[in-house]
Design an enzyme around this catalytic site. Structure first.
Site, PDB file in Angstrom:
ATOM      1  N   GLY A 326       0.833  -1.209   0.000  1.00  0.00           N
ATOM      2  CA  GLY A 326       0.000   0.000   0.000  1.00  0.00           C
ATOM      3  C   GLY A 326       0.861   1.250   0.000  1.00  0.00           C
ATOM      4  N   TRP A 329       2.344   1.628  -3.425  1.00  0.00           N
ATOM      5  CA  TRP A 329       1.327   2.100  -4.383  1.00  0.00           C
ATOM      6  C   TRP A 329       1.329   3.632  -4.439  1.00  0.00           C
ATOM      7  CZ3 TRP A 329      -2.978   5.243  -3.646  1.00  0.00           C
ATOM      8  CH2 TRP A 329      -3.867   5.317  -4.718  1.00  0.00           C
ATOM      9  N   HIS A 330       1.600   4.257  -3.290  1.00  0.00           N
ATOM     10  CA  HIS A 330       1.565   5.721  -3.244  1.00  0.00           C
ATOM     11  C   HIS A 330       2.720   6.351  -4.004  1.00  0.00           C
ATOM     12  CE1 HIS A 330      -1.392   5.124  -0.040  1.00  0.00           C
ATOM     13  NE2 HIS A 330      -1.799   6.327  -0.332  1.00  0.00           N
ATOM     14  N   GLY A 331       3.823   5.669  -4.113  1.00  0.00           N
ATOM     15  CA  GLY A 331       4.938   6.259  -4.843  1.00  0.00           C
ATOM     16  C   GLY A 331       6.118   5.327  -4.901  1.00  0.00           C
ATOM     17  N   PHE A 477       0.022  10.083  -7.585  1.00  0.00           N
ATOM     18  CA  PHE A 477      -0.020   8.652  -7.290  1.00  0.00           C
ATOM     19  C   PHE A 477      -0.808   7.908  -8.371  1.00  0.00           C
ATOM     20  CE2 PHE A 477      -0.085  10.510  -2.830  1.00  0.00           C
ATOM     21  CZ  PHE A 477       1.274  10.691  -2.851  1.00  0.00           C
TER      22      PHE A 477
END
Lengths: 477, 373
Positions: A326, A329-331, A477
C-alpha cells in the site's frame, strides 16, 4: 483539468446539461460521458488517452471472458487463468510506468554494493496521470466479475466508462465495479437528484482544497520541508501538523468535489474519508482514511493473502505485506515503503495491545479520557508517518525529526497559518448535527436561492484562497 | 422509485444551476477576466477573452465588481493576502468594442493591498532595452566568474531568483546546505509558475522588489524561463512563439529583468535551463536559453553558467540517471523538466564553494575566469 479552475467549472456545467438532456437514451448518455471523460483526461495529455482506453478495453474483454465461463472444473480453471493473466498485464502496465526507475536504481544499488554497477542512461517513461487509480479500477472490474459480484452481462461501454468516468479518474475514490456498473444499467432518475448534498460537497471540497490546503502548503509546509535545517523546532512541529492537515484537506477535498459532481450527474460514489484524525487506533484510522483504497487493499490483497485465517504470525505477515505494498502504491520510493511499513507496525502493535486484558486495563480503555489520549497518540503516530510520506529522501525525513529538538523562535505562525491549521485539524471534531441542521435549513430554500448561495460560496473561497492553483497531492499517485 | 425530501428534480437542478451561473458570472466577472487574460494563446483564449471582457465591462457599470476588489483589499490589509506586491489604484482600460470602461489591472495574483511601508520601490517602466543579434548556442560547460568583493565581516547575501527551475531542486538544495555555510545568507526571490514572457500574467518588475523587501543582495543566482515557451500579445500584436517579433520582444523582457536584478552593480549568475526530456519542449527551451545567453553577454554585471554539461550527457542531451556521490540516482524529476535534489546537487556542489571560498592562502587565491559569452 484541475477541479478548482474555471476550465473545469465550464466543462462540468456543459457536461451536466448535455448528460441530463440525453438521459432518456441511456446508450447516448453513457457514450457522451465516456467522450467527456477522455476529453477531461486529454486536456492534461492526449498522449495517454490511448493507454487509458486500452487498459480499460483489455480489462473489459478479460472480464467478459471470465463472466462467460461457468462452474465446471475446467471452466473454473479457465476463469482463474483469465483473471491471473488480466491482473498480471494490468500490474505490468503500472510497474512499467511507475516503478521502472525505482526498480532499476534499486537493482543498480544492490549491484554496486557487490561489484561495479553499469551506468544506466535510458530515460524513464513519463508517469501517466492517475495511472494507479485507473489500473486499480481495471483490476477491480476483473476481480468483481470473477467473484460473481456482478450478475448482469458486462457491456464493454460500461467497462470503459467505469474505468474512465471523469469525476474519479485522476484521484479516486476507487469505485467498485459491483457498485458502480449497476448504476450504468438503467437511466439516471431525473426525480432523484441529490442537489443539496452535491452542492454541499462541492463547496466543502473547494473550501478544504483552495483555502485550507493551499494556504498551509504555500505558507508553512513547502518552506519548512524544503529546508528544515533553517527552521527551529516550533516551526518544524507546526509544519508537521500543517502537513497532516494539508494532506487531509487536499485529498478529502478532491474526493468531496468528485462525489458532489457525480451526485449532480445522478451517480453515487462511496465515502472516502470519515474524520480520520478522530481515530483512536490504527484500525480505526484505516476505516476512516482513504476508505476506498484501504477496503480495496483488504478485499484484493489482504484477504486473498489469507487475511487473519492463519493464526497470529500469518495475520501479522499479511498485514505487513498489505501495508508495505500500500505504501509502494503511493509512490516509487523507499520513503513510501517506510510509511507503509510504519502503518503495518502500528496495526500489528495495536492488535497485540488489544489482546492484552486485565480488569484495570479494560476499565481504563472504557474511560472518556483514555479515548482522548488514544486520539492524541494515534494522531501523532500518523504524523510520524506523514514526515516520511512528505520527504523525498530518508535524509530529509531524519533532518525534520532532528530539527524538532532545535530551540528558537517560531516564525511561521501567522494568522492565516494558525486559522487554516485549526480549521483543517479541528474541523473534524465539529458536531455532525450542525451539518444536518444546515442541510435541513438549506432544504427549505427555493432552488434559485440555493444556486445563488453556491455562487456566493465559490466567490468567498476564490477571494480567500491563495493565488494560483496547486495540483492535488494525490495526482502524483 | 421512492424519493425523499433530500432528492430534487431535474427542473429544480436546472433552476439552481442557472441561478448559480448568473450569480457566479456577476460576482466573479473580475476573476473571469483575470483568468481569460492569463490563458495561453490559443482557441480557448480567443473564445474566452472577448466574452470575459464584455461581461466584466458590463458588470463594472453596476459597481458589483467593486465587491470583489474591496473584499480582496480588506483581506490584504488584514494580512491574509500572500501577494507581497499587491497595489491599489492601478488601472487600465479594457476595450469592449463600442465602449471602454476603466477596470483594475489584471493582477497575476490578487489586487489586494499591503501596507506601503513593507514594499520596496517597484521598478519604473522605461523604454525597452535595445536588442542585439542572437548569439550562437551557449556552451555546455562554463567557468564560474570571479566573485565580486563584499564588505568584510558580513555574510554574503545571495538572492535565489527565478521560477520553478530555481524553486524545485536548486533552491531546496542550496537552502538545505545553508546551515553548513553561516557566511551565506539566502534570500528567496523565486516563484513557481512564473516567467518573463507574460508580464501581464506575472510582473517581475512589480513582484521582485516587493519580494526582495529590504534585502540588498551581493549576488543573484537566477534560473528562469521554463514557462516561456509560449506566444504572447504585446500592444495588441500577437507574437507566436519563436517568430522574429517574439524573439525581439522576449529579448527586451529578459534584458529588462536582468537590468532590474543587476541594478546597483549587483553581480548576477544566470544558470542555463538544463536539457529537457521532451524533444518538442526541449527545442523551445533551447531558444529561451539562447536569448538569455545573448542578453547576459550584453550586461557587464552578469555571467552565464551552463548546467547542461553538469546534469546532461556529454553532448548536452537529456540525462535522467547518473552517479552522485558514487551512487546511481535519478537526476531529474518525473516530469523530465525539473531537477531532482540529487541532480541539483551536481550544480550546487560547484556553486557553494564558489560562494564561500576557503580563506586565501598567503600566495592569494587563483584568479577565476569570467564566463561572458
Amino acid at each position: 483539468m484541475l477541479f478548482p479552475t474555471v476550465q473545469y467549472a465550464v466543462f462540468f456545467l456543459v457536461v451536466l446539461a448535455i448528460a441530463w438532456a440525453l438521459v432518456r437514451n441511456n446508450l447516448a448518455h453513457k457514450m457522451f460521458l465516456l467522450v467527456a471523460s477522455y476529453l477531461f483526461y486529454g486536456v492534461w495529455s492526449w498522449r495517454y488517452v490511448p493507454l487509458l482506453f486500452l487498459v480499460s478495453l483489455f480489462a473489459g474483454l478479460v472480464a467478459q471472458q471470465i463472466q462467460r465461463r461457468g462452474t465446471s472444473d475446467k471452466e473454473a480453471r479457465e476463469r482463474k487463468l483469465w483473471l491471473v493473466g488480466g491482473v498480471t498485464v494490468c500490474l505490468l502496465v503500472l510497474v512499467y510506468y511507475k516503478y521502472t526507475s525505482f526498480l532499476l536504481l534499486t537493482l543498480l544499488g544492490l549491484w554496486g554494493a557487490v561489484g561495479h554497477a553499469p551506468q544506466w542512461n535510458v530515460p524513464a517513461p513519463f508517469l501517466p496521470l492517475g495511472v494507479s487509480f485507473f489500473v486499480f479500477h481495471a483490476i477491480s472490474l476483473m476481480g468483481d466479475i470473477y467473484k460473481r459480484k456482478l450478475r448482469q452481462p458486462l457491456h464493454l461501454l460500461d467497462a470503459l466508462l467505469y474505468v474512465a468516468f471523469f469525476p474519479q479518474l485522476i484521484a479516486g475514490p476507487i469505485l467498485r465495479a459491483s457498485s458502480f456498473i449497476p448504476q450504468l444499467l438503467q437511466p439516471r432518475d431525473p426525480f432523484g437528484i441529490r442537489v443539496n448534498r452535491g452542492f454541499g460537497l462541492i463547496l466543502a471540497g473547494l473550501f478544504k482544497k483552495v483555502i485550507l490546503s493551499n494556504t498551509l502548503s504555500t505558507r508553512l509546509v513547502e518552506p519548512v520541508f524544503s529546508a528544515p535545517g533553517t527552521f527551529h523546532g516550533g516551526d518544524v512541529l507546526l509544519a508537521i501538523y500543517g502537513y497532516a492537515a494539508q494532506i487531509y484537506c487536499d485529498f478529502s477535498g478532491y474526493t468531496d468535489i468528485a462525489i458532489g459532481c457525480a451526485l449532480l450527474l445522478g451517480y453515487r460514489f462511496p465515502r472516502n474519508f470519515n474524520r480520520p484524525y478522530t481515530a483512536t487506533d490504527p484500525q480505526d484510522f484505516w476505516q476512516r482514511w482513504h476508505i476506498s483504497l484501504s477496503s480495496w487493499l483488504r478485499d484484493y490483497l489482504y484477504i486473498p493473502l489469507g487475511g487473519s485465517r492463519g493464526g497470529s504470525g500469518r495475520t501479522y505477515a499479511n498485514l505487513m505485506i498489505t501495508m508495505l505494498l500500500g505504501g509502494l502504491w503511493h509512490g516509487a520510493s523507499w520513503t513510501f515503503v517506510m510509511w507503509g511499513g510504519l502503518q503495518g507496525v502500528y496495526l500489528i502493535g495495536h492488535r497485540l495491545w488489544a489482546g492484552l486484558h486485565s480488569p484495570g486495563l479494560d476499565r481504563m480503555r472504557a474511560t472518556r479520557w483514555w479515548t482522548w489520549v488514544s486520539r492524541l497518540l494515534m494522531f501523532h503516530a500518523v504524523c510520524i508517518g506523514w514526515v516520511f510520506f512528505r520527504s523525498p529522501t530518508f535524509e530529509l525525513a531524519l533532518s525534520v525529526f532532528k530539527q524538532l529538538g532545535s530551540r528558537g523562535a517560531v516564525t511561521m505562525a501567522s494568522a492565516p497559518v494558525v486559522l487554516t491549521l485549526l480549521g483543517g485539524l479541528f474541523g473534524q471534531y465539529l458536531p455532525r448535527r450542525w451539518g444536518v441542521a444546515l442541510q435541513m435549513e438549506v432544504a427549505r430554500w427555493p432552488m434559485a436561492v440555493r444556486g445563488a448561495a453556491l455562487a456566493l460560496g465559490v466567490f468567498a473561497i476564490e477571494v480567500l484562497g491563495p493565488t494560483g492553483v496547486a495540483p492535488f497531492i494525490y495526482f502524483q499517485f | 422509485m421512492s424519493h425523499t425530501r433530500r432528492s430534487s428534480t431535474l427542473t429544480q437542478l436546472a433552476a439552481a444551476m442557472v441561478a448559480f451561473a448568473v450569480c457566479a458570472a456577476l460576482l466573479e466577472s473580475g476573476g473571469l477576466f483575470d483568468w481569460a487574460t492569463r490563458l495561453d494563446l490559443g482557441p480557448l483564449r480567443t473564445l474566452a477573452l472577448p466574452v470575459a471582457t464584455g461581461l466584466h465591462n458590463a458588470v463594472a457599470r453596476t459597481g458589483l465588481e467593486a465587491v470583489r476588489a474591496k473584499s480582496i483589499t480588506a483581506l490584504a490589509r488584514a494580512g491574509w493576502s500572500d501577494d507581497p506586491a499587491a497595489a491599489e489604484g492601478e488601472t487600465t482600460t479594457a476595450d469592449s468594442g463600442a465602449t471602454t470602461v476603466t477596470i483594475p489591472v489584471p493582477s497575476p495574483t490578487k489586487p489586494g493591498v499591503v501596507p506601503e511601508t513593507k514594499l520596496a520601490t517597484p521598478v519604473a517602466p522605461g523604454p525597452p532595452p535595445p536588442t542585439v543579434p542572437l548569439a550562437g548556442d551557449p556552451p555546455l560547460l562554463s567557468v564560474l566568474p570571479a566573485l565580486q568583493a563584499k564588505a568584510q565581516g558580513k555574510p554574503l547575501v545571495v538572492a535565489l531568483a527565478g521560477d520553478s527551475m530555481m524553486a524545485v531542486g536548486l533552491a531546496e538544495t542550496l537552502l538545505r546546505q545553508s546551515t553548513k555555510y553561516p557566511n551565506i545568507k539566502f534570500v528567496k526571490v523565486f516563484k513557481s509558475g512564473t516567467g518573463l514572457a507574460r508580464p501581464e500574467v506575472f510582473s517581475w518588475a512589480r513582484e521582485y522588489p516587493a519580494m526582495l523587501g529590504a534585502a540588498k543582495p551581493d549576488i543573484v543566482l537566477v534560473a528562469i524561463g521554463a514557462n516561456d515557451g509560449q506566444g504572447f500579445v504585446d500592444n495588441g500584436v500577437t507574437y507566436p512563439f519563436g517568430s522574429d517579433g517574439w524573439k525581439t520582444v522576449y529579448q527586451q523582457r529578459v534584458a529588462a529583468y536582468l537590468g532590474m536584478i543587476s541594478a546597483g552593480n549587483t553581480q548576477v549568475l544566470w544558470l542555463s535551463l538544463p536539457p529537457m526530456k521532451s524533444e518538442t519542449y526541449g527545442s523551445k527551451i533551447k531558444l529561451v536559453n539562447r536569448i538569455a545567453y545573448t542578453v547576459v553577454g550584453s550586461n557587464p554585471e552578469a555571467s552565464w553558467y551552463s548546467t547542461a554539461g553538469l546534469i546532461g550527457n556529454a553532448d548536452g542531451s537529456f540525462r535522467d540517471f547518473g552517479a552522485v556521490g558514487g551512487k546511481q540516482t535519478r537526476l531529474r524529476a518525473a516530469d523530465g523538466i525539473h531537477m531532482s535534489v540529487d541532480g541539483a546537487s551536481l550544480i550546487t556542489d560547484k556553486l557553494l564553494p564558489w560562494l564561500s571560498p576557503p580563506a586565501p592562502t598567503p600566495a592569494g587565491p587563483a584568479p577565476a575566469q569570467g564566463a561572458h559569452p
